[in-house]
Design a protein around this motif. Sequence first.
Motif, PDB file in Angstrom:
ATOM      1  N   THR A 137      37.469  -1.207  40.689  1.00 36.61           N
ATOM      2  CA  THR A 137      37.470  -0.838  39.022  1.00 36.61           C
ATOM      3  C   THR A 137      38.734  -1.297  38.571  1.00 36.61           C
ATOM      4  OG1 THR A 137      36.384   1.362  39.440  1.00 36.61           O
ATOM      5  CG2 THR A 137      37.626   0.946  37.251  1.00 36.61           C
ATOM      6  N   ALA A 138      40.037  -1.182  39.468  1.00 42.15           N
ATOM      7  CA  ALA A 138      41.296  -1.909  38.859  1.00 42.15           C
ATOM      8  C   ALA A 138      41.101  -3.489  38.835  1.00 42.15           C
ATOM      9  CB  ALA A 138      42.073  -1.549  40.046  1.00 42.15           C
ATOM     10  N   TRP A 139      40.357  -4.153  39.896  1.00 37.87           N
ATOM     11  CA  TRP A 139      40.274  -5.510  39.740  1.00 37.87           C
ATOM     12  C   TRP A 139      39.232  -5.790  38.483  1.00 37.87           C
ATOM     13  CZ3 TRP A 139      41.735 -10.254  40.096  1.00 37.87           C
ATOM     14  CH2 TRP A 139      40.772 -11.351  40.058  1.00 37.87           C
ATOM     15  N   HIS A 140      38.205  -5.071  38.423  1.00 37.59           N
ATOM     16  CA  HIS A 140      37.072  -5.532  37.278  1.00 37.59           C
ATOM     17  C   HIS A 140      37.823  -5.359  35.751  1.00 37.59           C
ATOM     18  CE1 HIS A 140      33.284  -5.526  35.476  1.00 37.59           C
ATOM     19  NE2 HIS A 140      33.584  -4.723  34.861  1.00 37.59           N
ATOM     20  N   TYR A 141      38.793  -4.539  35.752  1.00 40.47           N
ATOM     21  CA  TYR A 141      39.308  -4.286  34.381  1.00 40.47           C
ATOM     22  C   TYR A 141      40.719  -5.242  34.420  1.00 40.47           C
ATOM     23  CZ  TYR A 141      35.643  -0.966  33.340  1.00 40.47           C
ATOM     24  OH  TYR A 141      34.509  -0.452  33.029  1.00 40.47           O
ATOM     25  N   GLN A 142      40.880  -6.157  35.383  1.00 40.48           N
ATOM     26  CA  GLN A 142      41.968  -6.905  35.421  1.00 40.48           C
ATOM     27  C   GLN A 142      43.312  -6.217  35.274  1.00 40.48           C
ATOM     28  OE1 GLN A 142      41.286 -10.377  33.751  1.00 40.48           O
ATOM     29  NE2 GLN A 142      39.561 -10.750  35.072  1.00 40.48           N
ATOM     30  N   LEU A 143      43.615  -4.798  35.959  1.00 44.55           N
ATOM     31  CA  LEU A 143      44.743  -4.261  35.909  1.00 44.55           C
ATOM     32  C   LEU A 143      45.571  -4.650  36.996  1.00 44.55           C
ATOM     33  CD1 LEU A 143      43.309  -0.778  35.698  1.00 44.55           C
ATOM     34  CD2 LEU A 143      43.950  -2.090  33.812  1.00 44.55           C
ATOM     35  N   GLU A 144      45.064  -5.628  37.890  1.00 43.76           N
ATOM     36  CA  GLU A 144      45.791  -6.083  39.045  1.00 43.76           C
ATOM     37  C   GLU A 144      45.399  -7.818  38.858  1.00 43.76           C
ATOM     38  OE1 GLU A 144      44.398  -4.534  42.589  1.00 43.76           O
ATOM     39  OE2 GLU A 144      45.138  -2.634  41.987  1.00 43.76           O
ATOM     40  N   ASP A 145      46.395  -8.446  39.653  1.00 37.18           N
ATOM     41  CA  ASP A 145      46.177  -9.895  39.662  1.00 37.18           C
ATOM     42  C   ASP A 145      45.281 -10.086  40.993  1.00 37.18           C
ATOM     43  OD1 ASP A 145      48.182  -9.877  41.731  1.00 37.18           O
ATOM     44  OD2 ASP A 145      49.689 -10.756  40.354  1.00 37.18           O
ATOM     45  N   PHE A 146      44.709 -11.205  41.268  1.00 31.20           N
ATOM     46  CA  PHE A 146      43.833 -11.432  42.406  1.00 31.20           C
ATOM     47  C   PHE A 146      44.621 -11.367  43.895  1.00 31.20           C
ATOM     48  CE2 PHE A 146      41.600 -14.013  45.645  1.00 31.20           C
ATOM     49  CZ  PHE A 146      40.271 -13.163  45.552  1.00 31.20           C
ATOM     50  N   ALA A 147      46.126 -11.740  43.814  1.00 34.73           N
ATOM     51  CA  ALA A 147      46.618 -11.756  44.962  1.00 34.73           C
ATOM     52  C   ALA A 147      46.857 -10.217  45.325  1.00 34.73           C
ATOM     53  CB  ALA A 147      48.194 -12.441  44.689  1.00 34.73           C
ATOM     54  N   HIS A 148      47.315  -9.342  44.348  1.00 32.39           N
ATOM     55  CA  HIS A 148      47.512  -8.083  44.495  1.00 32.39           C
ATOM     56  C   HIS A 148      46.252  -7.212  45.043  1.00 32.39           C
ATOM     57  CE1 HIS A 148      48.177  -3.844  43.850  1.00 32.39           C
ATOM     58  NE2 HIS A 148      49.310  -3.984  44.139  1.00 32.39           N
ATOM     59  N   PHE A 149      45.221  -7.674  44.352  1.00 32.57           N
ATOM     60  CA  PHE A 149      43.760  -7.073  44.818  1.00 32.57           C
ATOM     61  C   PHE A 149      43.691  -7.529  45.973  1.00 32.57           C
ATOM     62  CE2 PHE A 149      39.083  -8.299  45.456  1.00 32.57           C
ATOM     63  CZ  PHE A 149      38.903  -7.157  45.429  1.00 32.57           C
ATOM     64  N   ALA A 150      43.569  -8.891  46.611  1.00 35.46           N
ATOM     65  CA  ALA A 150      43.408  -9.427  47.847  1.00 35.46           C
ATOM     66  C   ALA A 150      44.158  -8.500  48.905  1.00 35.46           C
ATOM     67  CB  ALA A 150      43.618 -10.631  48.032  1.00 35.46           C
TER      68      ALA A 150
END
Length: 123
Positions: free
Chosen positions: A52-65
């Motif tokens: 959900t955080a990634w989908h709503y772009q609450l985090e950048d991809f590096a943090h998500f990864a």
Amino acid sequence: MVFAIKRVYEAASAEDGVRVLVDRLWPRGVSRERAELDRWAKDVAPSPELRTAWHYQLEDFAHFAAQYRQELDAGTAGAELLELGREHPRVTLLFGARDERVNHAAVLLDWLAAHGAEVERPA
């Protein structure tokens, strides 16, 4: 063992080997017959909170990864995929995301490579 990733919306082929859906949610517009799955590994997908955080772009991809890799390290689902790879010469991980390079399956492929699996990256 070789792992590859492929969008679930692409046609199945004999070269896919064992086909494993690695999304927590079923992809829209794809019937179970059309998906031609051998397995649905929901538990290897990012947690609902992280997704959900990634989908709503609450985090950048590096943090998500980085967060997703931590989830994989802490759980058993990644190890189960590695074991599946030891049992079969080729495993194709299926995902529903539109972007073929920036998605959780790409992170999972990197994680598998870091844990000794041979991977085939998309062209």
